[in-house]
Motif scaffolding. Structure first.
Motif, PDB file in Angstrom:
ATOM      1  N   ARG A   2       0.824  -1.212   0.000  1.00  9.93           N
ATOM      2  CA  ARG A   2       0.000   0.000   0.000  1.00  9.93           C
ATOM      3  C   ARG A   2       0.859   1.265   0.000  1.00  9.93           C
ATOM      4  O   ARG A   2       1.905   1.323   0.631  1.00  9.93           O
ATOM      5  N   GLU A   4      -0.464   4.800   0.556  1.00  8.80           N
ATOM      6  CA  GLU A   4      -1.642   5.624   0.797  1.00  8.80           C
ATOM      7  C   GLU A   4      -1.343   7.040   1.276  1.00  8.80           C
ATOM      8  O   GLU A   4      -2.236   7.894   1.275  1.00  8.80           O
ATOM      9  N   ARG A   8      -7.386   9.237   3.235  1.00 10.61           N
ATOM     10  CA  ARG A   8      -8.536   8.503   2.700  1.00 10.61           C
ATOM     11  C   ARG A   8      -8.662   8.683   1.192  1.00 10.61           C
ATOM     12  O   ARG A   8      -9.299   7.870   0.521  1.00 10.61           O
ATOM     13  N   ALA A  11      -6.964   5.647  -0.067  1.00 15.17           N
ATOM     14  CA  ALA A  11      -7.190   4.439   0.728  1.00 15.17           C
ATOM     15  C   ALA A  11      -7.193   3.191  -0.150  1.00 15.17           C
ATOM     16  O   ALA A  11      -7.864   3.134  -1.181  1.00 15.17           O
ATOM     17  N   GLY A  12      -6.410   2.207   0.244  1.00 22.46           N
ATOM     18  CA  GLY A  12      -6.352   0.945  -0.475  1.00 22.46           C
ATOM     19  C   GLY A  12      -5.466   0.940  -1.696  1.00 22.46           C
ATOM     20  O   GLY A  12      -5.321  -0.106  -2.350  1.00 22.46           O
ATOM     21  N   VAL A  14      -2.525   0.379  -3.975  1.00 23.45           N
ATOM     22  CA  VAL A  14      -1.373  -0.517  -3.924  1.00 23.45           C
ATOM     23  C   VAL A  14      -0.430  -0.174  -5.074  1.00 23.45           C
ATOM     24  O   VAL A  14      -0.861  -0.045  -6.230  1.00 23.45           O
ATOM     25  N   LEU A  51      -6.944   7.016   8.597  1.00 22.46           N
ATOM     26  CA  LEU A  51      -6.857   5.635   8.118  1.00 22.46           C
ATOM     27  C   LEU A  51      -6.418   4.684   9.229  1.00 22.46           C
ATOM     28  O   LEU A  51      -7.043   3.650   9.471  1.00 22.46           O
ATOM     29  N   TYR A  52      -5.343   5.041   9.908  1.00 21.45           N
ATOM     30  CA  TYR A  52      -4.736   4.129  10.873  1.00 21.45           C
ATOM     31  C   TYR A  52      -4.599   4.712  12.265  1.00 21.45           C
ATOM     32  O   TYR A  52      -4.093   4.047  13.168  1.00 21.45           O
TER      33      TYR A  52
END
Length: 386
Positions: A2, A4, A8, A11-12, A14, A51-52
């Motif tokens: 990823r 990122e 957001r 997000a996702g 790769v 996100l995290y």
């Protein structure tokens, strides 16, 4: 893996291929464990995003490991990895290294290719921003630097500079100028003490070390904000327009500071660019007498999550001003390494910064190694997860 950038908006996402420096690391035998946490779009000195969540400092979980390479610094300091890669447009390698008690190198733009970095290294970002190694020891920084360095067509600042490690005799001929503060933004007493400790250690190692502070640093600070803050905000603006509700509070706060000032017109951007070159020439001319500078990384050690101002000697230190000690050298385009030297009264690590003129990473790392040898073995944080 990823890619990122803590937002957001990506997000996702790769990556479809490795950046050149990652390919070089793999070829040399490095095992790539993964990517680490950052503030949203890397625009903060505190690592937290939607996100995290936030990254905690392994020395004190109530404090930040810094940003933007805060996840990387925390991972290295806590023993999750042997070393890694950060990026630095305004202290984002050096401040996390300082906060987390590890070493970091901000190279000259183009010495290590920023190809594949996001935000893309073009325009003002290419003048200021770099990617570089982070590790627990200077020796590990050297290993990572040698593998990662070298030009790539994807970096507009790239230049074919050969690796040239100085001999010990040549190294000891260098004069080192040190200063404990810039006369504008005070530093904590322990930060001043760390710089003096480093100066004494290098003097003991055989260097000629004298007090010296170049003129032009305040101009460099103001010009840095015009490129990183104002011009950088203009570059990021189209990406976030219409999606403001998805942004983290930290990025919204940064955007509000940028929005409070007028955007560049063609003339103001040109004037900023010209003044950057003028200031660089002035500072580099002074550094002929002192090819190595030794100074603080920041005004303070690691701060508590969410803090935005601090008191030092009765003076209020604002968030953007606390990192001016790192920001100068992004504007100037000089290599700078951080070595942990001292401790605060709360037991937090304090690093010092070693700086040379552009393309002299080997000098910086060699002096850093001498300082580290005088300091003694690296000390790990006493991690308490309760």
């Amino acid at each position: 893996m990823r890619c990122e950038a803590g937002t957001r908006l990506r997000a996702g996402l790769v990556s479809t291929r490795d950046a050149p420096l990652v390919s070089r690391l793999r070829k040399a035998g490095a095992i790539i464990l993964g990517t680490t946490n950052t503030p949203e779009l890397l625009m903060a000195w505190e690592t937290d995003n939607l996100l995290y969540g936030r990254t905690n400092n392994p020395w004190d979980l109530s404090r930040t490991p810094g940003g933007s390479s805060g996840g990387e610094a925390a991972g290295i300091a806590s023993g999750c990895s042997a070393g890694g890669v950060g990026s630095d447009g305004g202290g984002s390698i050096r401040v996390p290294a300082h906060f987390s008690g590890i070493c970091g190198l901000k190279p000259t733009p183009g010495r290590i290719p920023a190809t594949g970095h996001f935000p893309t290294s073009v325009g003002p970002f290419a003048l200021l921003g770099v990617v570089g190694p982070m590790a627990r020891t200077v020796e590990d920084l050297k290993v990572l630097f040698e593998v990662m360095q070298g030009p790539d067509d994807g970096d507009p600042s790239a230049a074919p500079v050969p690796v040239r490690w100085p001999s010990r005799d040549d190294l000891k001929k260098l004069r080192i100028g040190y200063f404990e503060d810039d006369g504008r933004t005070p530093v904590t007493a322990e930060t001043s003490a760390a710089v003096r400790t480093a100066a004494d250690a290098l003097s003991h190692a055989g260097f000629e070390v004298e007090p010296f502070r170049p003129e032009g640093l305040e101009s460099a600070r103001r010009l840095w904000w015009q490129l990183f803050g104002i011009a950088g905000g203009m570059l990021l603006g189209p990406m976030i327009k219409g999606r403001e509700s998805e942004l983290s509070p930290i990025l919204k706060q940064f955007s509000s500071w940028v929005a409070a000032e007028p955007f560049h017109a063609g003339q103001t951007l040109l004037d900023t660019w010209i003044m950057r070159d003028v200031v660089r020439m002035q500072v580099f001319s002074q550094m002929r007498e002192y090819p190595i500078l030794l100074c603080p990384v920041a005004s303070i050690p690691a701060f508590r999550h969410g803090e935005r101002s601090w008191k030092i000697d009765g003076q209020t230190i604002k968030y953007l001003d606390a990192w001016s000690y790192s920001e100068w050298f992004n504007l100037l385009g000089t290599p700078a390494a951080v070595v942990p030297v001292g401790r605060s009264n709360e037991g937090l690590p304090i690093g010092v910064q070693i700086v040379a003129r552009p393309w002299q990473e080997e000098l910086v790392l060699s002096v850093a190694a001498e300082l580290e040898a005088q300091r003694g073995p690296w000390q790990a944080p006493d991690i308490n997860l309760e």
